[in-house]
Design a protein around this motif. Structure first.
Motif, mmCIF file in Angstrom:
data_model
loop_
_atom_site.group_PDB
_atom_site.id
_atom_site.type_symbol
_atom_site.label_atom_id
_atom_site.label_comp_id
_atom_site.label_asym_id
_atom_site.label_seq_id
_atom_site.Cartn_x
_atom_site.Cartn_y
_atom_site.Cartn_z
ATOM 1 N N ASN A 88 0.964 -1.164 0.147
ATOM 2 C CA ASN A 88 -0.109 0.000 -0.028
ATOM 3 C C ASN A 88 0.686 1.205 -0.256
ATOM 4 O OD1 ASN A 88 -2.329 -1.585 -0.026
ATOM 5 N ND2 ASN A 88 -2.643 -1.436 2.277
ATOM 6 N N PHE A 89 1.907 1.089 0.776
ATOM 7 C CA PHE A 89 2.827 2.339 0.807
ATOM 8 C C PHE A 89 3.438 2.704 -0.794
ATOM 9 C CE2 PHE A 89 7.099 3.918 1.228
ATOM 10 C CZ PHE A 89 6.962 5.247 1.743
ATOM 11 N N LEU A 90 3.891 1.474 -1.482
ATOM 12 C CA LEU A 90 4.381 1.823 -2.559
ATOM 13 C C LEU A 90 3.392 2.095 -3.510
ATOM 14 C CD1 LEU A 90 7.144 -0.905 -2.648
ATOM 15 C CD2 LEU A 90 7.368 1.502 -2.587
ATOM 16 N N ALA A 91 2.101 1.567 -3.549
ATOM 17 C CA ALA A 91 1.029 1.860 -4.247
ATOM 18 C C ALA A 91 1.243 0.762 -5.450
ATOM 19 C CB ALA A 91 0.607 3.116 -4.939
ATOM 20 N N LEU A 92 1.738 -0.336 -5.348
ATOM 21 C CA LEU A 92 2.014 -1.263 -6.166
ATOM 22 C C LEU A 92 0.664 -1.336 -7.117
ATOM 23 C CD1 LEU A 92 4.201 -3.734 -4.622
ATOM 24 C CD2 LEU A 92 4.980 -2.187 -6.034
ATOM 25 N N PRO A 93 0.779 -1.460 -8.479
ATOM 26 C CA PRO A 93 -0.294 -1.571 -9.266
ATOM 27 C C PRO A 93 -0.820 -2.761 -9.547
ATOM 28 C CG PRO A 93 1.656 -1.160 -10.833
ATOM 29 C CD PRO A 93 1.950 -1.018 -9.398
ATOM 30 N N ASP A 94 -2.327 -2.973 -9.622
ATOM 31 C CA ASP A 94 -2.746 -4.188 -9.917
ATOM 32 C C ASP A 94 -2.520 -4.835 -11.445
ATOM 33 O OD1 ASP A 94 -3.732 -4.124 -7.614
ATOM 34 O OD2 ASP A 94 -5.907 -3.495 -8.258
ATOM 35 N N ASN A 95 -3.029 -5.814 -11.790
ATOM 36 C CA ASN A 95 -3.051 -6.499 -13.162
ATOM 37 C C ASN A 95 -3.932 -5.760 -14.176
ATOM 38 O OD1 ASN A 95 -0.839 -8.391 -12.636
ATOM 39 N ND2 ASN A 95 -2.264 -10.157 -12.154
ATOM 40 N N GLU A 96 -4.926 -5.062 -13.440
ATOM 41 C CA GLU A 96 -5.941 -4.584 -14.482
ATOM 42 C C GLU A 96 -5.474 -3.069 -14.755
ATOM 43 O OE1 GLU A 96 -6.979 -5.976 -11.286
ATOM 44 O OE2 GLU A 96 -7.343 -7.769 -12.403
ATOM 45 N N VAL A 97 -4.535 -2.550 -14.263
ATOM 46 C CA VAL A 97 -4.030 -1.119 -14.421
ATOM 47 C C VAL A 97 -3.769 -0.947 -15.678
ATOM 48 C CG1 VAL A 97 -2.896 0.795 -13.646
ATOM 49 C CG2 VAL A 97 -3.977 -0.603 -11.776
ATOM 50 N N PRO A 98 -4.289 -0.098 -16.550
ATOM 51 C CA PRO A 98 -3.752 -0.024 -18.023
ATOM 52 C C PRO A 98 -2.410 0.987 -17.869
ATOM 53 C CG PRO A 98 -5.610 1.532 -17.415
ATOM 54 C CD PRO A 98 -5.261 0.825 -16.185
ATOM 55 N N ILE A 99 -1.547 0.706 -18.914
ATOM 56 C CA ILE A 99 -0.314 1.467 -18.821
ATOM 57 C C ILE A 99 -0.751 2.588 -19.804
ATOM 58 C CG2 ILE A 99 1.998 1.394 -19.704
ATOM 59 C CD1 ILE A 99 1.631 -1.723 -19.397
ATOM 60 N N THR A 100 -0.735 3.791 -19.075
ATOM 61 C CA THR A 100 -1.020 5.182 -19.646
ATOM 62 C C THR A 100 0.294 6.126 -19.702
ATOM 63 O OG1 THR A 100 -1.990 5.954 -17.647
ATOM 64 C CG2 THR A 100 -3.525 4.700 -19.047
ATOM 65 N N PHE A 101 -0.144 7.251 -20.219
ATOM 66 C CA PHE A 101 0.933 8.324 -20.207
ATOM 67 C C PHE A 101 1.214 8.832 -18.728
ATOM 68 C CE2 PHE A 101 2.060 13.012 -20.334
ATOM 69 C CZ PHE A 101 3.228 12.740 -20.865
ATOM 70 N N PRO A 102 0.174 9.079 -18.087
ATOM 71 C CA PRO A 102 0.689 9.398 -16.582
ATOM 72 C C PRO A 102 1.419 8.113 -15.977
ATOM 73 C CG PRO A 102 -1.724 9.885 -16.960
ATOM 74 C CD PRO A 102 -1.193 9.148 -18.269
ATOM 75 N N VAL A 103 1.282 7.091 -16.125
ATOM 76 C CA VAL A 103 2.109 6.000 -15.490
ATOM 77 C C VAL A 103 3.365 6.241 -15.918
ATOM 78 C CG1 VAL A 103 2.329 3.490 -15.421
ATOM 79 C CG2 VAL A 103 0.109 4.538 -15.036
ATOM 80 N N VAL A 104 3.687 6.219 -17.262
ATOM 81 C CA VAL A 104 5.016 6.498 -17.912
ATOM 82 C C VAL A 104 5.538 7.753 -17.486
ATOM 83 C CG1 VAL A 104 6.469 6.597 -20.010
ATOM 84 C CG2 VAL A 104 4.497 5.027 -19.915
ATOM 85 N N SER A 105 4.981 9.012 -17.562
ATOM 86 C CA SER A 105 5.657 10.283 -17.035
ATOM 87 C C SER A 105 5.795 10.197 -15.614
ATOM 88 C CB SER A 105 4.602 11.377 -17.426
ATOM 89 O OG SER A 105 3.303 11.163 -16.658
ATOM 90 N N ALA A 106 5.241 9.374 -14.737
ATOM 91 C CA ALA A 106 5.403 9.493 -13.357
ATOM 92 C C ALA A 106 6.726 8.637 -13.228
ATOM 93 C CB ALA A 106 4.274 8.607 -12.589
ATOM 94 N N PHE A 107 6.786 7.454 -13.857
ATOM 95 C CA PHE A 107 8.063 6.830 -13.674
ATOM 96 C C PHE A 107 9.433 7.599 -14.368
ATOM 97 C CE2 PHE A 107 11.245 4.315 -16.089
ATOM 98 C CZ PHE A 107 12.084 3.735 -15.396
ATOM 99 N N LEU A 108 9.115 8.203 -15.144
ATOM 100 C CA LEU A 108 10.423 9.229 -15.517
ATOM 101 C C LEU A 108 10.709 10.304 -14.755
ATOM 102 C CD1 LEU A 108 9.556 9.213 -19.648
ATOM 103 C CD2 LEU A 108 11.231 8.027 -18.176
ATOM 104 N N GLY A 109 9.527 10.965 -14.215
ATOM 105 C CA GLY A 109 9.604 11.978 -13.098
ATOM 106 C C GLY A 109 10.370 11.711 -11.983
ATOM 107 N N GLU A 110 10.196 10.342 -11.577
ATOM 108 C CA GLU A 110 10.675 9.908 -10.208
ATOM 109 C C GLU A 110 12.114 9.654 -10.614
ATOM 110 O OE1 GLU A 110 7.909 6.516 -9.854
ATOM 111 O OE2 GLU A 110 6.589 7.864 -8.647
#
Length: 194
Positions: A88-110
């Protein structure tokens, strides 16, 4: 009753289970030997040249060795607290979470944040060294490096988990390319100021 912290022996006495298992003991022994050898080498270099940069290096290496020795204890504490709290702390995504631009940009921002911390480390260490001495500068370097590595590693973990639902080939390519991005951002941050 689940006995995770201690177990009862045949006489009814309690004793604590060790934090270190077989592999952890081997790694701890290697870490202690390497840190001791490096500390002795840095001490010899310091005594021969009186350069305070050797004190900084010795403090940083000793802190890193202590951190490595602390990791098995931290892992046991996380396991005892429950895997869901950490997830929960890491907010690990479920299998159903789609791979979207916000997901990729959050990774690149981190990852960019990790690179920025590398830049901050390079820009500020000399000032900390000059104002507070080699020992404090060594602790400062260690703290910033651990913070940067923790942020980028957790970010990498969160991103790669999204691709675990695909085949091994896709997962492997994404994991390796994400790792390259992680090191690339950190390298770029450090090189930009050195």
């Amino acid at each position: 009753m689940n006995e995770t912290k201690s177990e009862l022996n045949s006489g009814g006495e309690q004793h604590l289970n060790g934090v270190y298992g077989g592999w952890e003991l081997l790694i701890a022994g290697v870490v202690l030997v390497v840190v001791a050898l490096l500390d002795v080498a840095y001490l010899q270099l310091y005594l021969s040249g009186r350069e305070p940069v050797y004190v900084l290096s010795a403090v940083m290496i000793s802190a890193l060795g202590g951190f490595i020795l602390w990791l098995p204890f931290a892992r046991r504490r996380i396991e005892a607290a429950g895997e869901t709290r950490f997830s929960n702390f890491l907010a690990l995504p479920d299998n159903e979470v789609p791979i979207t631009f916000p997901v990729v940009s959050a990774f690149l921002g981190e990852q960019a944040l990790g690179g920025f911390l590398g830049s901050v480390l390079m820009l500020t260490t000399h000032g900390v060294f000059s104002n507070f001495g080699a020992a404090i500068a060594g602790i400062y370097c260690f703290a910033l490096i651990v913070l940067a590595i923790t942020i980028t590693s957790f970010s990498l973990l969160r991103f790669v988990v999204l691709f675990a639902r695909y085949g091994w080939a896709t997962y492997g390519v994404i994991a390796v390319s994400s790792l390259i991005v992680m090191f690339g951002f950190f390298w770029a941050g450090v090189r930009s100021v050195s």
